[in-house]
Design an enzyme around this catalytic site. Sequence first.
Site, short mmCIF file in Angstrom:
data_model
loop_
_atom_site.label_atom_id
_atom_site.label_comp_id
_atom_site.label_asym_id
_atom_site.label_seq_id
_atom_site.Cartn_x
_atom_site.Cartn_y
_atom_site.Cartn_z
CB THR A 118 -0.92 0.05 1.24
OG1 THR A 118 -0.11 0.18 2.41
CG2 THR A 118 -1.78 -1.21 1.36
CB SER A 142 18.58 0.66 -25.31
OG SER A 142 19.34 1.81 -25.60
CE LYS A 156 16.96 0.51 -20.38
NZ LYS A 156 16.92 1.94 -20.54
CD GLU A 183 8.32 1.54 -20.94
OE1 GLU A 183 8.65 2.63 -21.41
OE2 GLU A 183 9.12 0.61 -20.75
CE1 TYR A 192 -26.27 12.30 -38.47
CE2 TYR A 192 -26.64 14.18 -39.91
CZ TYR A 192 -25.83 13.15 -39.47
OH TYR A 192 -24.58 12.98 -40.01
CD GLN A 204 -19.55 12.54 -41.81
OE1 GLN A 204 -20.54 12.29 -42.50
NE2 GLN A 204 -18.56 13.29 -42.24
CE LYS A 259 -20.45 7.22 -39.08
NZ LYS A 259 -21.02 8.20 -38.23
N1 ARG Z 1 -22.16 10.08 -42.95
C1 ARG Z 1 -23.25 10.51 -42.12
C2 ARG Z 1 -22.90 10.26 -40.66
O1 ARG Z 1 -22.11 9.46 -40.40
C3 ARG Z 1 -24.49 9.77 -42.48
C4 ARG Z 1 -25.74 10.46 -42.09
C5 ARG Z 1 -25.93 11.63 -42.98
N2 ARG Z 1 -27.19 12.25 -42.77
C6 ARG Z 1 -27.45 13.46 -43.22
N3 ARG Z 1 -28.61 13.93 -42.98
N4 ARG Z 1 -26.56 14.17 -43.85
O2 ARG Z 1 -23.45 10.89 -39.80
#
Ligand code: ARG
Length: 457
Positions: free
Chosen positions: A155, A277, A283, A290, A317, A322, A325
């Site tokens: 600890t 190294s 080394k 790491e 939306y 976008q 992702k």
């Molecule tokens: N490539 C867009 C995204 O990943 C797809 C959805 C597009 N929708 C729109 N209304 N432009 O979000």
Amino acid sequence: MAKMWAGRSAGGTAKAADDFNSSIAVDGRMYEEDILGSLAHAEMLAGCGVISYAEFGEIAEGLKGILADIKEGRLPLDPDAEDVHMFVEAELTSRIGDAGRKLHTARSRNDQVATDMRLYLRKESGEVISLIKELMRAVLSQAKATKDYILPGYTHLQRAQPVVFAHHLLAYAMMLARDAGRISDAVRRMNVSPLGSCALAGTTYDTDRIFTAKKLGFDGVCLNSMDGVSDRDFCVELISAFALVMTHLSRFAEEVVLWTSSEFGFAELDDAYTTGSSIMPQKKNSDMAELVRGKTGRVYGDLMAMLTVLKGLPLAYNKDMQEDKECVFDALDTVKACLGIFAPMIATMRPNKENMYRAAGKGFINATDLADYLVGKGIPFRTAYKTVGEIVAYGIKTDKTLEELSLEEYKKFSDLFDEDLYDAISLASCVRRRTSEGGTGAASVERQIKFVEGFVK
Ligand code: ARG
């Protein structure tokens, strides 16, 4: 460049705007999910009488051909396409004509992308859980081999009490088991279908969202179309679960770095998972550990980026989304790579029993047990604690461990001390006598091993 959505704007977009707007380099990896979603959608449209079964047949054949062609490398994704959804639809239309133009009826890219993401992440989450289990197996095999390797438990990074190495390692198996559970939990909430939410408000066509949901293996449908297209909670939850996996790997990595240092010498890594190294010939660096520790920062960053992308977005939306992702795929790729390298690194690590034991012999880590010995003779713990503290100070002054002090010396502190004290404070009995549930005693370690064995089956 002419767009599938060209109509209202006659001017066309600038090349720079197209490049900036394009996401196919990132979302191209979801081509299979995109096609599976379209297949289910088209079948539903036919079932509901929105398109004919003949048209569905053409669409299905076209989509399956595209899928096979991409998989087998005959159809490269066009880097100039706006995104994977547009790419597949344009390719379909160029192959089958008018039937292809009907696919996007009662659908929008907004529900399409949300569906693809859920399908893709559901699949990949399974992969991550498999990798977690693989690492747990490596931990398990090391634990089984080190049930009697005694080392100091720490600890504050100060030697505290003796434990067996198996117990120390199994702590990581517990963290990993929770990680797998968290990912499964996230998948359970993720696994509802947004498909059919359309752009945001639903559709005037007579569609069957339950059909597409079932077809795609979802447990149900998103009940609110505006939520369906704009919810990215599942991305946040998943990255958050991944971030915690990374926290655990990073702590484990730090221990590997410490254990393999000359100062500790508790373990050696296989050459296959170390580097040298370029200047210092002696080394052997634990670069993999790491790097895992370092990459933890990326995943934390992905989580923060994801949360920040969503913050302040009005329904439904928005193009900001976008960016989801980039965050979630980077976190996914990183956590997979780290788990993938960690498992064989741990599996091939060679723990050093002698060095661990030597370290356990120093630092008075059996002092608690000496106090417990006095408690056994009827002294209150606090009083015993004080007496042992004085003995430790005496040991430090005379440069002797608790085992090295003579019974005469002990008697000077309390006449309750007897010959049996040496057995009570031997490192082996310190470990053996920690029989409480979850302790480092043998039965508890066995129970943990059984649990992990069951978990990774
Ligand atoms: N490539 C867009 C995204 O990943 C797809 C959805 C597009 N929708 C729109 N209304 N432009 O979000």
